[in-house]
Every structure is written in structure tokens, then in C-alpha cells.
Scaffold this motif. Structure first.
Motif, PDB file in Angstrom:
ATOM      1  N   HIS B 112       0.842  -1.203   0.000  1.00  0.00           N
ATOM      2  CA  HIS B 112       0.000   0.000   0.000  1.00  0.00           C
ATOM      3  C   HIS B 112       0.878   1.255   0.000  1.00  0.00           C
ATOM      4  O   HIS B 112       0.490   2.288  -0.547  1.00  0.00           O
ATOM      5  CB  HIS B 112      -0.881  -0.024   1.253  1.00  0.00           C
ATOM      6  CG  HIS B 112      -1.961   1.002   1.234  1.00  0.00           C
ATOM      7  ND1 HIS B 112      -2.973   1.005   0.299  1.00  0.00           N
ATOM      8  CD2 HIS B 112      -2.198   2.068   2.029  1.00  0.00           C
ATOM      9  CE1 HIS B 112      -3.769   2.037   0.527  1.00  0.00           C
ATOM     10  NE2 HIS B 112      -3.322   2.701   1.559  1.00  0.00           N
ATOM     11  N   SER B 115       3.339   4.060  -3.305  1.00  0.00           N
ATOM     12  CA  SER B 115       2.440   5.027  -3.933  1.00  0.00           C
ATOM     13  C   SER B 115       3.083   6.396  -3.820  1.00  0.00           C
ATOM     14  O   SER B 115       3.675   6.738  -2.792  1.00  0.00           O
ATOM     15  CB  SER B 115       1.098   5.000  -3.185  1.00  0.00           C
ATOM     16  OG  SER B 115       0.434   6.235  -3.336  1.00  0.00           O
ATOM     17  N   LYS B 116       2.953   7.176  -4.862  1.00  0.00           N
ATOM     18  CA  LYS B 116       3.613   8.490  -4.856  1.00  0.00           C
ATOM     19  C   LYS B 116       3.006   9.434  -3.827  1.00  0.00           C
ATOM     20  O   LYS B 116       3.646  10.379  -3.391  1.00  0.00           O
ATOM     21  CB  LYS B 116       3.543   9.108  -6.254  1.00  0.00           C
ATOM     22  CG  LYS B 116       4.627   8.532  -7.145  1.00  0.00           C
ATOM     23  CD  LYS B 116       4.938   9.408  -8.320  1.00  0.00           C
ATOM     24  CE  LYS B 116       6.113   8.816  -9.091  1.00  0.00           C
ATOM     25  NZ  LYS B 116       5.998   9.045 -10.533  1.00  0.00           N
ATOM     26  N   LYS B 118       2.647   8.998  -0.892  1.00  0.00           N
ATOM     27  CA  LYS B 118       3.357   8.908   0.391  1.00  0.00           C
ATOM     28  C   LYS B 118       4.732   9.592   0.347  1.00  0.00           C
ATOM     29  O   LYS B 118       5.429   9.629   1.353  1.00  0.00           O
ATOM     30  CB  LYS B 118       3.571   7.436   0.773  1.00  0.00           C
ATOM     31  CG  LYS B 118       2.351   6.557   0.608  1.00  0.00           C
ATOM     32  CD  LYS B 118       1.469   6.597   1.827  1.00  0.00           C
ATOM     33  CE  LYS B 118       0.223   5.754   1.582  1.00  0.00           C
ATOM     34  NZ  LYS B 118      -0.691   5.791   2.702  1.00  0.00           N
ATOM     35  N   ARG B 123       8.094   5.683  -0.529  1.00  0.00           N
ATOM     36  CA  ARG B 123       7.744   4.760  -1.607  1.00  0.00           C
ATOM     37  C   ARG B 123       8.862   3.743  -1.822  1.00  0.00           C
ATOM     38  O   ARG B 123       8.639   2.541  -1.943  1.00  0.00           O
ATOM     39  CB  ARG B 123       7.466   5.538  -2.892  1.00  0.00           C
ATOM     40  CG  ARG B 123       6.715   4.746  -3.954  1.00  0.00           C
ATOM     41  CD  ARG B 123       6.481   5.578  -5.190  1.00  0.00           C
ATOM     42  NE  ARG B 123       7.708   5.802  -5.942  1.00  0.00           N
ATOM     43  CZ  ARG B 123       8.286   4.880  -6.711  1.00  0.00           C
ATOM     44  NH1 ARG B 123       7.755   3.696  -6.823  1.00  0.00           N
ATOM     45  NH2 ARG B 123       9.412   5.157  -7.354  1.00  0.00           N
ATOM     46  N   TRP B 169      -3.623  -5.332  -8.880  1.00  0.00           N
ATOM     47  CA  TRP B 169      -2.987  -4.122  -8.346  1.00  0.00           C
ATOM     48  C   TRP B 169      -1.462  -4.207  -8.437  1.00  0.00           C
ATOM     49  O   TRP B 169      -0.786  -3.177  -8.602  1.00  0.00           O
ATOM     50  CB  TRP B 169      -3.425  -3.889  -6.895  1.00  0.00           C
ATOM     51  CG  TRP B 169      -4.822  -3.329  -6.804  1.00  0.00           C
ATOM     52  CD1 TRP B 169      -5.954  -4.005  -6.446  1.00  0.00           C
ATOM     53  CD2 TRP B 169      -5.235  -1.992  -7.115  1.00  0.00           C
ATOM     54  NE1 TRP B 169      -7.040  -3.164  -6.501  1.00  0.00           N
ATOM     55  CE2 TRP B 169      -6.636  -1.925  -6.901  1.00  0.00           C
ATOM     56  CE3 TRP B 169      -4.566  -0.846  -7.544  1.00  0.00           C
ATOM     57  CZ2 TRP B 169      -7.373  -0.760  -7.100  1.00  0.00           C
ATOM     58  CZ3 TRP B 169      -5.301   0.320  -7.736  1.00  0.00           C
ATOM     59  CH2 TRP B 169      -6.690   0.351  -7.523  1.00  0.00           C
ATOM     60  N   LYS B 173       0.722  -1.361 -10.363  1.00  0.00           N
ATOM     61  CA  LYS B 173       1.851  -0.613  -9.787  1.00  0.00           C
ATOM     62  C   LYS B 173       3.131  -0.879 -10.572  1.00  0.00           C
ATOM     63  O   LYS B 173       3.971   0.019 -10.716  1.00  0.00           O
ATOM     64  CB  LYS B 173       2.036  -0.973  -8.307  1.00  0.00           C
ATOM     65  CG  LYS B 173       0.875  -0.454  -7.458  1.00  0.00           C
ATOM     66  CD  LYS B 173       1.215  -0.255  -5.989  1.00  0.00           C
ATOM     67  CE  LYS B 173      -0.049   0.169  -5.238  1.00  0.00           C
ATOM     68  NZ  LYS B 173       0.153   0.516  -3.855  1.00  0.00           N
ATOM     69  N   LYS B 176       2.753   1.433 -13.533  1.00  0.00           N
ATOM     70  CA  LYS B 176       2.753   2.859 -13.193  1.00  0.00           C
ATOM     71  C   LYS B 176       4.145   3.354 -12.804  1.00  0.00           C
ATOM     72  O   LYS B 176       4.542   4.456 -13.162  1.00  0.00           O
ATOM     73  CB  LYS B 176       1.769   3.105 -12.040  1.00  0.00           C
ATOM     74  CG  LYS B 176       1.685   4.572 -11.643  1.00  0.00           C
ATOM     75  CD  LYS B 176       0.487   4.887 -10.779  1.00  0.00           C
ATOM     76  CE  LYS B 176       0.460   6.372 -10.430  1.00  0.00           C
ATOM     77  NZ  LYS B 176      -0.637   6.707  -9.542  1.00  0.00           N
ATOM     78  N   TYR B 177       4.866   2.524 -12.026  1.00  0.00           N
ATOM     79  CA  TYR B 177       6.158   2.994 -11.510  1.00  0.00           C
ATOM     80  C   TYR B 177       7.352   2.378 -12.232  1.00  0.00           C
ATOM     81  O   TYR B 177       8.491   2.622 -11.834  1.00  0.00           O
ATOM     82  CB  TYR B 177       6.241   2.715  -9.995  1.00  0.00           C
ATOM     83  CG  TYR B 177       5.155   3.442  -9.230  1.00  0.00           C
ATOM     84  CD1 TYR B 177       5.104   4.831  -9.223  1.00  0.00           C
ATOM     85  CD2 TYR B 177       4.179   2.739  -8.544  1.00  0.00           C
ATOM     86  CE1 TYR B 177       4.100   5.498  -8.547  1.00  0.00           C
ATOM     87  CE2 TYR B 177       3.170   3.401  -7.860  1.00  0.00           C
ATOM     88  CZ  TYR B 177       3.133   4.784  -7.862  1.00  0.00           C
ATOM     89  OH  TYR B 177       2.139   5.454  -7.206  1.00  0.00           O
ATOM     90  N   SER B 217      -7.944   4.330 -10.289  1.00  0.00           N
ATOM     91  CA  SER B 217      -6.966   5.005  -9.446  1.00  0.00           C
ATOM     92  C   SER B 217      -7.056   6.530  -9.596  1.00  0.00           C
ATOM     93  O   SER B 217      -6.924   7.281  -8.627  1.00  0.00           O
ATOM     94  CB  SER B 217      -5.571   4.496  -9.814  1.00  0.00           C
ATOM     95  OG  SER B 217      -4.591   5.288  -9.232  1.00  0.00           O
ATOM     96  N   ALA B 221      -7.862   9.200  -6.707  1.00  0.00           N
ATOM     97  CA  ALA B 221      -6.956  10.319  -6.422  1.00  0.00           C
ATOM     98  C   ALA B 221      -7.737  11.633  -6.408  1.00  0.00           C
ATOM     99  O   ALA B 221      -7.538  12.482  -5.538  1.00  0.00           O
ATOM    100  CB  ALA B 221      -5.828  10.359  -7.454  1.00  0.00           C
TER     101      ALA B 221
END
Lengths: 235, 235
Positions: B112, B115-116, B118, B123, B169, B173, B176-177, B217, B221
Motif C-alpha cells: 500500500h 504510492s507516490k 506517500k 515509496r 494491483w 503498480k 505505473k512505476y 486510481s 486520487a
């Protein structure tokens, strides 16, 4: 089953360790207690619980079982001797697991926070959560016991063990801070239940009295102080 | 069992809700899905899960069961139809419960945190813990599967459901990253397992693809941003 088949790595003062001991007592299983001094953690502990490095660990026929509520369920399933610990009905089992998890995930962290080491504000906030929690647990007790003496009905079971293991420490904190956690005016069911639980054959020789815990608490505080002083000296 | 006997209060995007759906699919139980919008929480949710106010809640014959892994165990015990979900051996059951709890208590909070929202430092630290976690889970997978395709052996079981529910998920991620969580070089067992798991009959129509989750997502956001803006305006 011979004593050497079941060993508990733990210490007398830990409520989580007590869960394992009570469950084995209920099943009539002899076990060997291996005292974990925890400072530093023993090589055995690091070997048998590498993920959490925490007590208790039940070592049954050389295989480790970790996490106390998982261990209680394991004991119930592995030994058919003695009474069953979890309810037999699937829905009641689910409810027992739910409240067991609530005790560990929500109630215990609040209870742990009722300590002067955390500061007065934090201590009061924790105490409030502890009291809200025992109200919820009073409701659960009334639902489970249905007028009988224990969460488990006529005899102690999973939730009796899950919550009852804290009674020594509850009394210690009640004495130390002049508070009442299991007051008969607020949670009459649990207040009476607590007295009965401590008299049970599987429990009575294990439950530490508040005075013994007070002595142990001073040893612990001195140990934490020494660790903190050593950390400060290093920086 | 008639459809109206089993209802799930939840939403498609929640991995925890998916656990309940997969378990009912495995047992061949028809169920009604009640969509929980969560903002604000529905009156039904507050009524059936007053302690945590969280989804999923399985409502079986008008009685609620909360906490997804407890619910999966309940489904296994309440419906004798279909394959068993937990291992039959007590020691393997204890190990399955241990790793299930590890996934929820240790692995998921780290996941969890990837995530950016945080912050970049947090991260990266979370990602490191996630990767350490999948190494441990690779070891657990090899122990459980013993050369067979799933944690549950020839068919999916408790740990397949407990970890597999996150695969959508995880892929989201990873995309996304630009990271690899289940890389074939690091965790070859889990990398192949993940492909097989998503093709299973009880799973394939439930697993959201990374693109759908990316859209969701963005909605989330925007919702968090609006809530934060409203909070700032009030202060």
C-alpha cells in the motif's frame, strides 16, 4: 504424547505464551517450557521464528508453530484429546476468530498504550479505547455465553483463552494507575467471568498475580532505561 | 443454495472483496453483489460491520461475516460443496494461516505504501519491504506447492486466494512505476504461478486488468484531493 514432543519457547510473563500453555493444559498435553530470555534473542528463537522473532513458538515433533492464536487453533486440530477449543458451528467459529483478531489488532495495542512510558495524554487516550473495547467484548461475551459461565459456554474455549490471558496484566494496570478496566458497574458479565476464568484448572497455576507482575515490570523498565542510555551513549 | 442466501457487500476494485468472490466461486455458490460506494459509507455497511465499517461483508442467511480471510475460512466450513480451500493437515493449515496473516499484516501495508502520495523516500522503502516479502512468499510457495501448480497443490486454495487477489494491483503498480514486483529472475515460482492463477475458472472473470485499475486510481486520487481540499477549507 511424550513431553519431549511438545515444547514451548516463551516466558511466564507473556500473555501470548500463556495462551499456548492453557490450550495444551486443556488438551492434557505435557510440554517442556524453554525459557526465552529475549535480550538478546536466543539462536533457537531466530531459527524457529525467523519472520517475527517473537514468542511464543510451539515446537511440536520438531516443527515450529508461531503466532499465538494460530497456535491455539493448531493445538485444537492436532490433538483430539480433551475438549474442543473452537466452537463446532461454522458461524460461531467465524465470530470467535473475528473477536480474537479484534483483541489482538485493536484492543491489545490500546491496552499496551496504557503506560506512563507513553506520556499522560497518550495513556488517557489509550485507556478510553480500552474501555470502549471492553464494552464491545462484554457484548460478545453475552452473545457467546448465552447465560453460561464462559465465552465457550459451559467450559473455556478460544475467546476465553484469547482475552483471559491478559487478566494478570489488567489487574496490574488497574492497581498501578488506580483505574478500573473490568468494573462490575460497566461490564458485569466480564467482571464475573474474569473471576471464574482464573479459577479454572487449566489456568490457575499459570495466571501471574499483580504483585509478581509489578516486580517484573520494574525489571523491564530498568532494562529499557539501560538500552536507551546505551543508545544515547553511542550517538 | 439460492442466490438470495449469499450476498457480498463490496466493490469490484477491492482485492479483499475478491477473496470472498473467489471462495464462493470455488464452492459453486451463487451470490448477489451489493455495491458499496463507500463515500459516504452505506447504512447497511455501518449496520453489518459496526466494528471496522469495512468491506467485504458476506451476508449469509441474513448473518454478516467480516474480515476477508475469516470469511474465506467460513465459506470453506459452511459449504461442503466444491473443493476444500484450506489444507486438511493441521500443520499445513497452521502454516497457511501464518502466511495469510503475514500477507495482511506485513506485506500489504508495505504494498500500500508503494504510492507516490506517500512521498518518494517512503515509496522506495516500501518497495524494498515488498520485494523482501515476495522473496519470503516465494519460499512459502515452494514449500506448499511441492512442485505442483498452486499453493494449494493441484488446485487453488487459501494462500492462492490470499495473495492472488492482489495480482491486478501488482500489475498496475508495476506499470505505473516501471518496477517489477513478481520478476521471473527474482521469484520464478511466483511469476509462473501468477499467470496460472489468473486463468483459473473461479478467478478469470474477476481479476481487473491494470488499465481498468489505472482509470479507477485516477477517480480515487481526485476523490482524495477533493476531501483534502474540503478539509483545508474548513480549517
Amino acid at each position: 504424547m511424550a513431553a519431549e514432543d511438545a515444547k514451548i519457547l516463551g516466558t511466564w510473563s507473556s500473555p501470548f505464551v500463556m495462551r499456548t500453555m492453557i490450550a495444551l493444559n486443556l488438551k492434557g498435553v505435557e510440554y517442556q517450557m524453554i525459557e526465552e530470555t529475549a535480550s538478546p534473542k536466543s539462536e533457537l528463537l531466530l531459527k524457529v521464528n525467523p519472520v517475527y522473532k517473537k514468542i511464543p513458538v510451539l515446537i511440536h515433533a520438531n516443527r515450529p508453530v508461531c503466532e499465538s492464536l494460530i497456535t491455539v487453533q493448531y493445538i485444537d486440530e492436532a490433538w483430539s484429546s480433551g475438549p474442543t477449543i473452537l466452537p463446532s458451528d461454522p458461524y460461531e467459529r467465524a465470530m470467535a476468530r473475528f473477536w480474537g483478531a479484534y483483541i489482538d489488532d485493536e484492543w491489545f495495542p490500546a491496552f499496551h498504550g496504557v503506560s506512563k512510558m507513553k506520556g499522560e495524554e497518550a495513556r488517557k487516550a489509550s485507556l478510553e479505547r480500552v474501555l470502549e473495547g471492553v464494552q464491545l467484548l462484554e457484548g460478545a461475551y453475552l452473545n457467546f455465553s448465552k447465560g453460561k459461565p464462559f465465552f465457550g459456554g459451559d467450559r473455556i474455549g478460544y475467546l476465553d483463552i484469547a482475552f483471559g490471558c491478559f487478566l494478570g496484566w489488567i489487574r496490574f494496570k488497574e492497581n498501578k494507575y488506580g483505574i478500573k478496566i473490568l468494573g462490575e458497574d460497566k461490564v458485569p458479565g466480564l467482571a464475573k467471568w474474569a473471576e471464574r476464568f482464573c479459577l479454572e484448572t487449566a489456568v490457575k497455576d499459570l495466571m501471574p498475580d499483580a504483585e509478581k507482575l509489578a516486580g517484573f515490570s520494574k525489571v523491564l523498565a530498568a532494562r529499557y532505561k539501560a538500552i536507551a542510555a546505551a543508545a544515547t551513549a553511542q550517538t
